[in-house]
Design a protein around this motif. Structure first.
Motif, PDB file in Angstrom:
ATOM      1  N   UNK A 101      58.540  10.868 -44.525  1.00 59.89           N
ATOM      2  CA  UNK A 101      59.563   9.943 -44.995  1.00 59.89           C
ATOM      3  C   UNK A 101      60.180  10.526 -46.251  1.00 59.89           C
ATOM      4  N   UNK A 102      61.499  10.597 -46.274  1.00 61.65           N
ATOM      5  CA  UNK A 102      62.240  11.083 -47.429  1.00 61.65           C
ATOM      6  C   UNK A 102      62.991   9.885 -48.004  1.00 61.65           C
ATOM      7  N   UNK A 103      62.505   9.386 -49.127  1.00 59.75           N
ATOM      8  CA  UNK A 103      63.054   8.181 -49.744  1.00 59.75           C
ATOM      9  C   UNK A 103      63.715   8.526 -51.078  1.00 59.75           C
ATOM     10  N   UNK A 104      64.965   8.161 -51.217  1.00 57.76           N
ATOM     11  CA  UNK A 104      65.643   8.280 -52.513  1.00 57.76           C
ATOM     12  C   UNK A 104      65.505   6.913 -53.168  1.00 57.76           C
ATOM     13  N   UNK A 105      64.903   6.905 -54.367  1.00 63.56           N
ATOM     14  CA  UNK A 105      64.609   5.642 -55.045  1.00 63.56           C
ATOM     15  C   UNK A 105      65.124   5.665 -56.475  1.00 63.56           C
ATOM     16  N   UNK A 106      65.162   4.487 -57.048  1.00 63.13           N
ATOM     17  CA  UNK A 106      65.522   4.329 -58.460  1.00 63.13           C
ATOM     18  C   UNK A 106      64.428   3.487 -59.111  1.00 63.13           C
ATOM     19  N   UNK A 107      63.897   3.985 -60.245  1.00 63.52           N
ATOM     20  CA  UNK A 107      62.847   3.207 -60.909  1.00 63.52           C
ATOM     21  C   UNK A 107      63.464   2.174 -61.849  1.00 63.52           C
ATOM     22  N   UNK A 108      62.633   1.440 -62.548  1.00 65.98           N
ATOM     23  CA  UNK A 108      63.117   0.349 -63.406  1.00 65.98           C
ATOM     24  C   UNK A 108      63.991   0.818 -64.554  1.00 65.98           C
ATOM     25  N   UNK A 109      63.796   2.066 -64.983  1.00 65.45           N
ATOM     26  CA  UNK A 109      64.596   2.582 -66.100  1.00 65.45           C
ATOM     27  C   UNK A 109      65.898   3.222 -65.624  1.00 65.45           C
ATOM     28  N   UNK A 110      66.131   3.239 -64.292  1.00 63.34           N
ATOM     29  CA  UNK A 110      67.381   3.771 -63.756  1.00 63.34           C
ATOM     30  C   UNK A 110      67.311   5.236 -63.359  1.00 63.34           C
ATOM     31  N   UNK A 139      66.724   8.249 -60.944  1.00 57.45           N
ATOM     32  CA  UNK A 139      66.753   8.457 -59.496  1.00 57.45           C
ATOM     33  C   UNK A 139      65.794   9.589 -59.159  1.00 57.45           C
ATOM     34  N   UNK A 140      65.012   9.412 -58.084  1.00 52.11           N
ATOM     35  CA  UNK A 140      64.077  10.454 -57.672  1.00 52.11           C
ATOM     36  C   UNK A 140      63.922  10.448 -56.153  1.00 52.11           C
ATOM     37  N   UNK A 141      63.432  11.584 -55.628  1.00 50.24           N
ATOM     38  CA  UNK A 141      63.142  11.737 -54.207  1.00 50.24           C
ATOM     39  C   UNK A 141      61.643  11.599 -54.020  1.00 50.24           C
ATOM     40  N   UNK A 142      61.249  10.717 -53.141  1.00 53.56           N
ATOM     41  CA  UNK A 142      59.843  10.538 -52.823  1.00 53.56           C
ATOM     42  C   UNK A 142      59.624  11.059 -51.398  1.00 53.56           C
ATOM     43  N   UNK A 143      58.708  12.026 -51.246  1.00 54.60           N
ATOM     44  CA  UNK A 143      58.374  12.567 -49.930  1.00 54.60           C
ATOM     45  C   UNK A 143      56.978  12.064 -49.588  1.00 54.60           C
ATOM     46  N   UNK A 197      64.440  22.750 -54.996  1.00 52.22           N
ATOM     47  CA  UNK A 197      65.107  23.313 -53.824  1.00 52.22           C
ATOM     48  C   UNK A 197      65.111  24.841 -53.857  1.00 52.22           C
ATOM     49  N   UNK A 198      65.255  25.443 -55.042  1.00 52.80           N
ATOM     50  CA  UNK A 198      65.188  26.903 -55.146  1.00 52.80           C
ATOM     51  C   UNK A 198      63.809  27.407 -54.728  1.00 52.80           C
ATOM     52  N   UNK A 199      62.778  26.731 -55.183  1.00 52.98           N
ATOM     53  CA  UNK A 199      61.420  27.100 -54.782  1.00 52.98           C
ATOM     54  C   UNK A 199      61.216  26.920 -53.288  1.00 52.98           C
ATOM     55  N   UNK A 200      61.762  25.844 -52.730  1.00 51.93           N
ATOM     56  CA  UNK A 200      61.656  25.589 -51.289  1.00 51.93           C
ATOM     57  C   UNK A 200      62.398  26.669 -50.496  1.00 51.93           C
ATOM     58  N   UNK A 235      62.097  14.219 -59.436  1.00 52.50           N
ATOM     59  CA  UNK A 235      63.176  13.541 -60.146  1.00 52.50           C
ATOM     60  C   UNK A 235      64.481  14.327 -60.027  1.00 52.50           C
ATOM     61  N   UNK A 236      65.590  13.629 -60.144  1.00 55.46           N
ATOM     62  CA  UNK A 236      66.915  14.207 -59.945  1.00 55.46           C
ATOM     63  C   UNK A 236      67.140  15.431 -60.829  1.00 55.46           C
ATOM     64  N   UNK A 237      66.634  15.414 -62.068  1.00 51.64           N
ATOM     65  CA  UNK A 237      66.831  16.546 -62.979  1.00 51.64           C
ATOM     66  C   UNK A 237      66.137  17.808 -62.477  1.00 51.64           C
ATOM     67  N   UNK A 238      65.079  17.652 -61.694  1.00 54.33           N
ATOM     68  CA  UNK A 238      64.284  18.794 -61.241  1.00 54.33           C
ATOM     69  C   UNK A 238      64.578  19.217 -59.802  1.00 54.33           C
TER      70      UNK A 238
END
Length: 135
Positions: A20-29, A31-35, A62-65, A54-57
Motif C-alpha cells: 500500500x502506497x499512502x500519501x498522508x498529512x500529519x497534524x502539523x501539516x 506530507x509524507x509517503x507511507x509504504x 527516489x535516487x537511492x531506489x 517525508x516530502x523533503x526526503x
C-alpha cells in the motif's frame, strides 16, 4: 482528506503480499509517503511492516531506489550472460543436450565414468539393458 490524514492511496497485490502506497498529512501539516507491506501467513494474522518518507526526503529516496533498480537490472543481465556462456562452454565440451553422470566412489577417491547399463535421467532411473550373469 481521509479520516487518518490520507490524501491518496494505491495498492499492489502480489502472490502472498500486498503493498500500500499512502500519501498522508500529519497534524502539523507535513506530507509524507507511507509504504506498508502486508504478508499473509498460513491463515494467521498478517505481518505488517511500514516505512514513512517525508516530502523533503523523497528525491534522495527516489535516487537511492533508482540506483538500486539499475544495479538489479545490470546484475540480472550479467547473470543471464554468465549462464548462457557456461551452457555454451558445456555444449562445446560435451555436445549439445548431452548429460554426463559420474558414479560416486568411496571417500577420497576420484570418481570415474562407469558404464553400468543404467541410463540416469534426473530422479528416474531407466534400465537400458540387463547384463547377463554367467553361472
Amino acid at each position: 482528506m481521509g479520516a487518518r490524514g490520507e490524501l491518496f492511496t494505491t495498492q499492489v497485490y502480489l502472490d502472498n503480499r500486498s503493498y500500500f502506497f499512502n500519501v498522508k498529512e500529519n497534524r502539523t501539516g507535513d506530507v509524507f509517503l507511507q509504504i506498508v507491506e502486508s504478508k499473509n501467513r498460513d491463515g494467521v494474522e498478517a505481518d505488517r511492516h511500514q516505512i514513512a518518507i517525508f516530502a523533503d526526503d523523497m528525491q534522495q529516496f527516489l535516487q537511492g531506489m533508482e540506483k538500486s533498480l539499475d544495479f538489479v537490472e545490470k546484475d540480472r543481465k550479467e547473470r543471464a550472460k554468465n549462464r548462457r556462456e557456461k551452457r555454451e562452454a558445456k555444449d562445446a565440451k560435451y555436445g549439445a543436450g548431452k548429460k554426463m553422470y559420474r558414479v560416486k566412489s568411496s571417500k577420497g577417491e576420484k570418481s570415474e565414468k562407469i558404464d553400468d547399463g543404467i541410463k540416469r535421467t534426473g530422479k528416474v532411473i531407466h534400465i537400458v539393458s540387463k547384463k547377463e550373469i554367467s553361472e
